[in-house]
Structures are given as structure tokens and as C-alpha cells.
Write a protein that holds these residues in place. Structure first.
Motif, PDB file in Angstrom:
ATOM      1  N   ASP A 224     -27.404 -48.543   8.839  1.00 20.44           N
ATOM      2  CA  ASP A 224     -28.745 -47.956   8.618  1.00 20.44           C
ATOM      3  C   ASP A 224     -29.374 -48.430   7.318  1.00 20.44           C
ATOM      4  O   ASP A 224     -30.586 -48.479   7.190  1.00 20.44           O
ATOM      5  CB  ASP A 224     -28.611 -46.434   8.450  1.00 20.44           C
ATOM      6  CG  ASP A 224     -28.588 -45.731   9.772  1.00 20.44           C
ATOM      7  OD1 ASP A 224     -28.643 -46.410  10.798  1.00 20.44           O
ATOM      8  OD2 ASP A 224     -28.513 -44.488   9.758  1.00 20.44           O
ATOM      9  N   ASP A 225     -28.529 -48.664   6.331  1.00 25.50           N
ATOM     10  CA  ASP A 225     -29.026 -49.136   5.036  1.00 25.50           C
ATOM     11  C   ASP A 225     -29.039 -50.661   5.073  1.00 25.50           C
ATOM     12  O   ASP A 225     -28.024 -51.314   4.865  1.00 25.50           O
ATOM     13  CB  ASP A 225     -28.119 -48.637   3.892  1.00 25.50           C
ATOM     14  CG  ASP A 225     -28.374 -47.178   3.564  1.00 25.50           C
ATOM     15  OD1 ASP A 225     -29.536 -46.742   3.613  1.00 25.50           O
ATOM     16  OD2 ASP A 225     -27.397 -46.466   3.264  1.00 25.50           O
TER      17      ASP A 225
ATOM     18  N   TYR B 249     -29.080 -37.496   0.391  1.00 23.78           N
ATOM     19  CA  TYR B 249     -28.064 -38.450  -0.092  1.00 23.78           C
ATOM     20  C   TYR B 249     -26.868 -37.751  -0.750  1.00 23.78           C
ATOM     21  O   TYR B 249     -26.952 -36.592  -1.152  1.00 23.78           O
ATOM     22  CB  TYR B 249     -28.682 -39.357  -1.167  1.00 23.78           C
ATOM     23  CG  TYR B 249     -29.837 -40.192  -0.688  1.00 23.78           C
ATOM     24  CD1 TYR B 249     -29.615 -41.417  -0.078  1.00 23.78           C
ATOM     25  CD2 TYR B 249     -31.144 -39.748  -0.852  1.00 23.78           C
ATOM     26  CE1 TYR B 249     -30.683 -42.190   0.358  1.00 23.78           C
ATOM     27  CE2 TYR B 249     -32.222 -40.516  -0.417  1.00 23.78           C
ATOM     28  CZ  TYR B 249     -31.980 -41.742   0.183  1.00 23.78           C
ATOM     29  OH  TYR B 249     -33.034 -42.498   0.619  1.00 23.78           O
TER      30      TYR B 249
ATOM     31  N   ILE C 269     -25.834 -45.294  -1.638  1.00 24.81           N
ATOM     32  CA  ILE C 269     -26.401 -46.084  -0.543  1.00 24.81           C
ATOM     33  C   ILE C 269     -25.214 -46.619   0.269  1.00 24.81           C
ATOM     34  O   ILE C 269     -24.120 -46.774  -0.271  1.00 24.81           O
ATOM     35  CB  ILE C 269     -27.299 -47.208  -1.141  1.00 24.81           C
ATOM     36  CG1 ILE C 269     -28.430 -46.591  -1.972  1.00 24.81           C
ATOM     37  CG2 ILE C 269     -27.851 -48.130  -0.056  1.00 24.81           C
ATOM     38  CD1 ILE C 269     -29.307 -45.576  -1.245  1.00 24.81           C
TER      39      ILE C 269
ATOM     40  N   ARG D 251     -33.507 -52.191  -0.639  1.00 21.75           N
ATOM     41  CA  ARG D 251     -32.897 -51.441   0.452  1.00 21.75           C
ATOM     42  C   ARG D 251     -33.968 -50.814   1.360  1.00 21.75           C
ATOM     43  O   ARG D 251     -34.950 -50.240   0.885  1.00 21.75           O
ATOM     44  CB  ARG D 251     -32.014 -50.354  -0.150  1.00 21.75           C
ATOM     45  CG  ARG D 251     -31.425 -49.379   0.853  1.00 21.75           C
ATOM     46  CD  ARG D 251     -32.077 -48.031   0.718  1.00 21.75           C
ATOM     47  NE  ARG D 251     -31.454 -47.035   1.585  1.00 21.75           N
ATOM     48  CZ  ARG D 251     -31.864 -45.793   1.668  1.00 21.75           C
ATOM     49  NH1 ARG D 251     -32.857 -45.369   0.918  1.00 21.75           N
ATOM     50  NH2 ARG D 251     -31.290 -44.947   2.493  1.00 21.75           N
TER      51      ARG D 251
ATOM     52  N   ASP E  53     -34.373 -48.024   4.377  1.00 18.56           N
ATOM     53  CA  ASP E  53     -33.703 -46.922   5.068  1.00 18.56           C
ATOM     54  C   ASP E  53     -34.063 -46.995   6.549  1.00 18.56           C
ATOM     55  O   ASP E  53     -35.050 -46.410   6.988  1.00 18.56           O
ATOM     56  CB  ASP E  53     -34.145 -45.586   4.459  1.00 18.56           C
ATOM     57  CG  ASP E  53     -33.482 -44.407   5.158  1.00 18.56           C
ATOM     58  OD1 ASP E  53     -32.627 -44.632   6.048  1.00 18.56           O
ATOM     59  OD2 ASP E  53     -33.821 -43.252   4.825  1.00 18.56           O
TER      60      ASP E  53
END
Ligand code: G1P
Length: 286
Positions: free
Chosen positions: A132-133, A170, A204, A252, A254
Motif C-alpha cells: 500500500d505504501d 499510523y 511507513i 511516499r 498512500d
């Protein structure tokens, strides 16, 4: 000690992308023309990983098929002289034995998913990648982290600052800056509300973990959301060994979030000469 193995937890239901993910695993959603999971696998292989362990679940067979030969399709492409397409479908297939599949039989959380890979990983440090990251960088983020691991021989997690209002999405660090992109982790908490968060430095989806983590995950302690969290197991591990946060070089996206996923598509498409010439004027005209 070399980091040879990477665990890919891919059993999640992908509820945030329903109905798209009803029959298609969320990891197979494409950014431009490549499934998310392929970016992650390429990052691992480009970082020197030799064995990829997928922790899968029901309705995820498309992932297995994607990384396997499809003789019928290859024959057809070959006969039609579609050499580029043929290359695209065959170069995603790693050497036999590189990919290993195991299942998470119950949706008990990320920590539980990683624990499911314990026998395949064995007694050596290993990486975890959350597809996903998606991280766009000059040097693959996992390679950046492996280089740091080789200096310190301690667990390392990728971190970045997030909006203070978003801490509840997170794992959040309490840490001490050491310079050189590294922080010593003092504490970890999974998805705290902003008033309970020790900082806005967030985990992350890239981890390098020492195998002791499996003993802690074995305790199957439930945390945030009633799930077995990797963040909680790492918090326990801090009592025994150091963990470092690493501020990676890269951007990055998301891709577990609808807006983030669209941003990734736009950013990657704008890097493609064949697409940019039409996409850029369109975006500017909006
Ligand atoms: C997971 C982890 C969390 C981490 C996040 C990064 O959460 O539990 O600590 O910050 O990945 O993407 P999830 O996004 O699976 O809810």
C-alpha cells in the motif's frame, strides 16, 4: 548478516476500495499499468532480496497467477509478434522458488500476518513490505534501509512526518534524533489520537526486523482495533534491543487511500513520455 527474505502481508480485504476489490485483490489494482504488488516485489528484488514470502488469504489467487508463467498467453503474444507485451508478462516471473506463499487463516492483524511467516523466515533478520505504501525514489527504500541495517545490525523502520491530525492512521514514534536520517526509538504506539501521540513521526510500510520479534508476536497480545499489532510487538522488543527509525529518501504515496492512489497514478503517468504529452495539458485544463 545479509537480509535475504522479505515478507509481504497481502491477506487484507481491501474494504476501502470496494466494490473494485470485491473480486480483485487490492494489491492487483494498477498504478498506470502495473499492479501495486509488482512495484513492491521489484523494490525487494532490486534491493537484493532472494526470497519473497506472501502471506495471502482467500480470493488472492490473482497474485499467484500474476507472478507465474501463462504459456497460452505467451504463445499467443509470440504468434502475433507482440514482443513488448511478451516481455512485460514474462519479466515479472522470478526464478522458480523465489516466491513462497503461506496463508493467514484469520484476519487478526498485521502482527499476526507477519507471525504466520515465522517458519519460512526462520532465525534470521528479515524485511517486511506493505505494498500500500508505494515509494518513488532514486534508490529503492528497502536498499537504503538494508545499508543502514548493515551499519547497526538492529531493527529499522521507515518513518516520515505526517500531519499531526493524522496520527490515528499510523504507528507513531517517541524518538531521539541521531542525525544522518536515523532516530533512536524510545517508544511506539499504534494509531494514537493526536492528543495522545508522542510526535507526528509515523511508521511507513517498510521494516527490517530481527527474528526475536516472532517470540513477542507469539504472545498474541491484542492492541489497537482489537488486532495483533506489529507496532506493539516492536514496543515490547525495545526493552531488549534497539530499534531505529529511518527517514527514507523518496516520495511516499498512500495507495491504501483513494486520494493517495489517484495521486500515485498521476505522478507515475507524468513520468511516462507516451502518456505525459496528453495527460499534462488535460490536467492543466481542469
Ligand atoms: C499499518 C501499521 C502502522 C503503519 C502503517 C503504514 O497500518 O499498523 O503502524 O503506520 O501500516 O502504512 P495500516 O495502514 O495497515 O492500518
Amino acid at each position: 548478516m545479509k537480509i535475504r527474505k522479505a515478507v509481504f502481508p497481502v491477506a487484507g480485504l481491501g474494504t476501502r476500495f470496494l466494490p473494485a476489490t470485491k473480486a480483485v485483490p487490492k494489491e492487483m489494482l494498477p498504478v498506470v499499468d502495473k499492479p501495486l504488488i509488482q512495484y513492491a516485489v521489484e523494490e525487494a528484488l532490486d534491493s537484493g532480496i532472494e526470497q519473497i514470502i506472501f502471506v495471502t488469504g482467500k480470493r488472492k489467487t490473482a497474485i499467484e497467477d500474476h507472478f507465474d508463467n501463462d504459456v497460452e498467453l505467451e504463445d499467443t503474444l509470440n504468434k502475433k509478434g507482440k514482443k513488448d507485451c511478451l516481455l512485460d508478462v514474462t519479466r515479472v516471473v522470478p526464478d522458480p522458488g523465489t516466491l513462497i506463499y503461506t496463508r493467514q487463516n484469520q484476519p487478526l492483524g498485521l502482527g499476526h500476518a507477519i507471525w504466520c511467516a515465522r517458519h519460512v523466515v526462520g532465525d534470521e533478520p528479515f524485511a517486511v513490505i506493505l505494498a500500500d505504501d508505494l515509494i518513488k525514489s532514486n534508490t529503492p527504500v528497502l536498499a537504503q534501509m538494508i545499508a543502514k541495517f548493515e551499519e547497526n545490525m538492529s531493527s529499522i523502520i521507515a518513518v516520515m512526518e505526517v500531519a499531526p491530525a493524522d496520527t490515528d492512521k499510523y504507528g507513531i514514534l517517541d524518538s531521539e534524533d541521531m542525525g544522518n536520517r536515523l532516530s533512536r526509538v524510545l517508544g511506539l504506539i499504534e494509531k494514537p489520537t493526536p492528543d495522545k501521540a508522542p510526535s507526528n513521526l509515523a511508521i511507513i510500510g517498510r521494516y527490517i526486523l530481527t527474528p526475536e520479534i516472532f517470540r513477542l508476536l507469539d504472545m498474541k497480545k491484542k492492541g489497537a482495533g482489537g488486532e495483533i499489532q506489529i507496532t506493539d510487538a516492536m514496543a515490547m522488543m525495545l526493552k531488549e534491543q534497539s530499534i531505529y527509525g529511518y527517514r527514507f529518501e523518496g516520495h511516499r504515496f498512500d495507495c491504501g487511500d483513494k486520494a493517495g492512489f489517484q495521486m500515485a497514478n498521476i505522478a507515475y503517468a507524468l513520468e511516462r513520455p507516451d502518456i505525459k504529452s496528453r495527460l499534462k495539458p488535460f490536467l492543466e485544463g481542469l
